[in-house]
Design a protein around this motif. Structure first.
Motif: not given
Length: 177
Positions: A73, A77, A95, A97, A108, A110, A130-132, A140, A143, A145
């Motif tokens: 990820l 980005s 995180q 998740t 991805g 951001s 903030h990237t997820r 999701v 994620s 920061d």
């Protein structure tokens, strides 16, 4: 708020707080990707490379190494967030998740959460995002920061690394001769 299609790099001035950057390339994680990454990083947990063992876990199959998921990820980005970076300064609030499995495709995006000019480096500014990461089903999966020190546009000439050709610029006349 604007949603941006990907492009190869942004300077500090081109970031706007609240804008979303959708990263262009999804990536399907293969068993080879997962096994190599796991063994290269000396992670000895069999849930990442032993199908028999992994089948007995609550997940029921091989789980992609979370380090690989994070690295993938982060890499996705780069073209939007840090292609023109001086340096990554921080990566926080990671995180995990939703589990990621061999064969999952990761996408991805951001959002720019803050930016400010650098107090010590006049040629750059700090950009926070903030990237997820999402799987193909839209779950999701992770994620984080990130704070990146990004060159300002005025510094573009200082960082151009393409060499000047000794015979001069490439021309059609040269190619068709």
């Amino acid at each position: 708020m604007a949603v941006h299609e990907s492009r190869l790099g942004r300077f500090y001035e081109e970031f706007t707080v609240g804008d979303v950057y959708r990263h262009p390339l999804g990536r399907t994680i293969s068993e080879t990707d997962n096994t190599w990454f796991t063994l290269l990083t000396m992670n000895t947990h069999p849930a990442h490379f032993d199908a028999h063992y992994a089948g007995k876990t609550p997940f029921g199959k091989i789980l992609v190494n979370s380090g690989l998921t994070i690295a993938m990820l982060l890499g996705q980005s780069v073209s939007d967030i840090s292609q023109r970076a001086v340096a990554n300064l921080a990566m926080t609030n990671i995180q995990l998740t939703h589990p990621v499995f061999v064969g999952d495709t990761l996408y991805g995006e951001s959002i720019c959460t803050a930016k400010r000019e650098s107090k010590s480096k006049p040629y750059a500014g700090l950009v926070e995002v903030h990237t997820r990461g999402l799987n193909a089903g839209g779950d999701v999966c992770l994620s984080f920061d990130r704070t990146v020190l990004v060159f300002k546009q005025a510094a573009a000439g200082d960082i151009d690394s393409f060499p000047a050709a000794k015979p001069g610029p490439l021309t059609l006349g040269e190619v068709r001769a």
